[in-house]
Design a protein around this motif. Sequence first.
Motif, PDB file in Angstrom:
ATOM      1  N   SER A  67      17.193  16.315  60.303  1.00  0.00           N
ATOM      2  CA  SER A  67      15.841  16.766  59.401  1.00  0.00           C
ATOM      3  C   SER A  67      15.909  16.201  57.483  1.00  0.00           C
ATOM      4  O   SER A  67      16.806  15.036  57.869  1.00  0.00           O
ATOM      5  N   GLU A  68      14.736  16.195  57.438  1.00  0.00           N
ATOM      6  CA  GLU A  68      14.895  15.150  55.886  1.00  0.00           C
ATOM      7  C   GLU A  68      15.217  15.911  54.863  1.00  0.00           C
ATOM      8  O   GLU A  68      15.880  17.632  55.610  1.00  0.00           O
ATOM      9  N   PRO A  69      16.251  15.205  53.971  1.00  0.00           N
ATOM     10  CA  PRO A  69      17.162  16.403  52.833  1.00  0.00           C
ATOM     11  C   PRO A  69      16.527  18.275  52.749  1.00  0.00           C
ATOM     12  O   PRO A  69      14.859  17.801  52.302  1.00  0.00           O
ATOM     13  N   ILE A  70      17.185  18.833  52.800  1.00  0.00           N
ATOM     14  CA  ILE A  70      16.448  20.499  52.106  1.00  0.00           C
ATOM     15  C   ILE A  70      16.759  20.705  50.909  1.00  0.00           C
ATOM     16  O   ILE A  70      17.030  20.646  49.988  1.00  0.00           O
ATOM     17  N   ALA A  71      14.510  20.774  50.955  1.00  0.00           N
ATOM     18  CA  ALA A  71      14.646  21.568  49.415  1.00  0.00           C
ATOM     19  C   ALA A  71      15.815  22.569  48.968  1.00  0.00           C
ATOM     20  O   ALA A  71      15.658  23.080  49.783  1.00  0.00           O
ATOM     21  N   GLY A  72      15.478  22.620  47.548  1.00  0.00           N
ATOM     22  CA  GLY A  72      16.306  23.734  46.736  1.00  0.00           C
ATOM     23  C   GLY A  72      17.284  23.393  46.263  1.00  0.00           C
ATOM     24  O   GLY A  72      17.500  24.185  46.065  1.00  0.00           O
ATOM     25  N   VAL A  73      17.999  22.509  46.523  1.00  0.00           N
ATOM     26  CA  VAL A  73      19.413  22.470  46.039  1.00  0.00           C
ATOM     27  C   VAL A  73      19.297  21.510  45.125  1.00  0.00           C
ATOM     28  O   VAL A  73      18.804  21.331  44.471  1.00  0.00           O
ATOM     29  N   PRO A  74      20.622  22.545  44.336  1.00  0.00           N
ATOM     30  CA  PRO A  74      20.224  22.249  43.206  1.00  0.00           C
ATOM     31  C   PRO A  74      21.285  20.333  42.642  1.00  0.00           C
ATOM     32  O   PRO A  74      21.905  19.719  43.993  1.00  0.00           O
ATOM     33  N   ASP A  75      20.910  19.996  41.396  1.00  0.00           N
ATOM     34  CA  ASP A  75      21.128  18.699  41.351  1.00  0.00           C
ATOM     35  C   ASP A  75      23.095  18.845  40.851  1.00  0.00           C
ATOM     36  O   ASP A  75      23.409  19.105  40.646  1.00  0.00           O
ATOM     37  N   VAL A  76      23.369  17.324  41.771  1.00  0.00           N
ATOM     38  CA  VAL A  76      24.784  17.627  41.218  1.00  0.00           C
ATOM     39  C   VAL A  76      25.172  16.152  40.771  1.00  0.00           C
ATOM     40  O   VAL A  76      24.617  15.311  40.582  1.00  0.00           O
ATOM     41  N   TYR A  77      26.884  16.537  40.693  1.00  0.00           N
ATOM     42  CA  TYR A  77      27.395  15.226  39.862  1.00  0.00           C
ATOM     43  C   TYR A  77      28.053  14.497  41.259  1.00  0.00           C
ATOM     44  O   TYR A  77      29.434  14.395  41.264  1.00  0.00           O
ATOM     45  N   GLN A 101      35.033  10.957  43.486  1.00  0.00           N
ATOM     46  CA  GLN A 101      35.155  11.944  44.739  1.00  0.00           C
ATOM     47  C   GLN A 101      33.892  13.191  44.552  1.00  0.00           C
ATOM     48  O   GLN A 101      34.437  14.043  45.292  1.00  0.00           O
ATOM     49  N   GLY A 102      32.968  12.670  43.050  1.00  0.00           N
ATOM     50  CA  GLY A 102      32.037  14.637  43.255  1.00  0.00           C
ATOM     51  C   GLY A 102      31.119  14.440  43.808  1.00  0.00           C
ATOM     52  O   GLY A 102      30.794  13.103  44.866  1.00  0.00           O
ATOM     53  N   GLY A 103      30.566  15.502  44.425  1.00  0.00           N
ATOM     54  CA  GLY A 103      28.797  15.487  44.787  1.00  0.00           C
ATOM     55  C   GLY A 103      28.790  16.442  45.453  1.00  0.00           C
ATOM     56  O   GLY A 103      29.080  18.038  45.280  1.00  0.00           O
ATOM     57  N   LEU A 104      27.693  16.849  46.175  1.00  0.00           N
ATOM     58  CA  LEU A 104      27.833  18.254  47.087  1.00  0.00           C
ATOM     59  C   LEU A 104      28.973  17.476  48.335  1.00  0.00           C
ATOM     60  O   LEU A 104      28.827  17.045  49.045  1.00  0.00           O
ATOM     61  N   LEU A 105      29.666  19.123  47.994  1.00  0.00           N
ATOM     62  CA  LEU A 105      31.052  18.991  49.334  1.00  0.00           C
ATOM     63  C   LEU A 105      30.791  20.333  50.206  1.00  0.00           C
ATOM     64  O   LEU A 105      30.280  20.161  51.213  1.00  0.00           O
ATOM     65  N   ASP A 106      31.106  21.657  50.223  1.00  0.00           N
ATOM     66  CA  ASP A 106      31.104  21.971  51.367  1.00  0.00           C
ATOM     67  C   ASP A 106      30.373  23.142  51.196  1.00  0.00           C
ATOM     68  O   ASP A 106      29.442  22.942  50.326  1.00  0.00           O
TER      69      ASP A 106
END
Length: 403
Positions: free
Chosen positions: A100-110, A114-119
């Motif tokens: 899919s295209e990126p799912i909407a509604g995911v919070p902003d991440v740093y 090593q940071g970012g969207l994780l588990d």
Amino acid sequence: MTLPYTSSIRKNHFAIGPAFRRTLHSFLCAAALPLLAWQAHAQAPAPSSFPSEKGTLIVTELLTDLDYPWAIAFLPEDAGALITEKAGRLRLWKPDGTLSEPIAGVPDVYARSQGGLLDVVLAPDFVKNRRVYLSYAERGNDGKAGTTVGYGVLSADGRRLEDFTVIFRQMPRLSTGAHFGSRLVFDRQGYLFIALGENNQRPTSQDLDKLQGKVVRLLPDGRVPDDNPFVGNANARPEVWSYGHRNQQGAALNPWTGRLWTHEHGARGGDEINIPEAGKNYGWPLATHGIDYGGSAIPESKGTHVKGTEQPIHFWKVSPAISGMAFYDAKRFPAWRQSLFIGSLKEHALIRLELDGHNVVREERLLESLDARIRDVRVGPDGYVYVLTDASPGQLLKVGLKE
């Protein structure tokens, strides 16, 4: 799909009304779908085979264009899987091979270092509430970051994560880009365990008033259970379940005992596996089997065995840089039962540990010839082992034995 009307229809001057045109269009599209599906299947890369201790290993590439994927969670009823990408994207992969295209509604991440969207994990009662839990690095007002956990409701069409709610923040935030952890595990009683890194601030793992280097135990809505070990202790955070951890990037529930297992990176050596128990100290940085990256001793270390700290159930003197972890208890490949699969970033391998109770009795390295950093490992509902590679483009691989 746009299909032209045939020249024979035009030549014979049939009076074709709009309704008939729609019916003809639908029929031709439906007839074309099996052909398109066959063509997509024919273009998919053929599985590769490799020797292994338990038979011929069969590896199939399912996706090859992910952007530093970090974790995967399988949806029920063969609906596919959710995959996180470090930059902050949540994607839905379906068994037909589509992403899919990126799912909407995911919070902003740093998304730094090593940071970012994780588990990503599903709520135990996902079929009722469609809750999806995410862990991610979040930046504070002072520029430093920590691990945050929350959940949203996955829309019926899989395109949106609605009403995202934060239930946990690692405080104080101390990371400038390193050691966020983190893995999420629900146990059989419905408690949520969060395995956290120490933000590369070693002494904080021993500080009970901070959430660095801890395993945290919460109720699904973020409330603290009354029987957590430090509830009522004015000098400790009530969320803490265990402490003295370094950078935990693997966690899984043992299917034979129902107990949580976690693993963590050492520095230069000293990667280890633990079975965290309530209120216990797992040593870092006072007790470690590793040394600092420069080759000297860890400044706070008092040796490998320190009174008041727990020993790991398994450790590596030379660090494989472990990430992702999954127990194998499926019926599909009996030769793999009583195994624990762990990804290796540094050794570019999938590690299979053979278990006898809590004891590791044998190690096997798989997928080394692929030369890929393994970020996550999960066992799918079909009994295959699924692996994410840490790269851009990154891969989703399906791994099994020749049947």
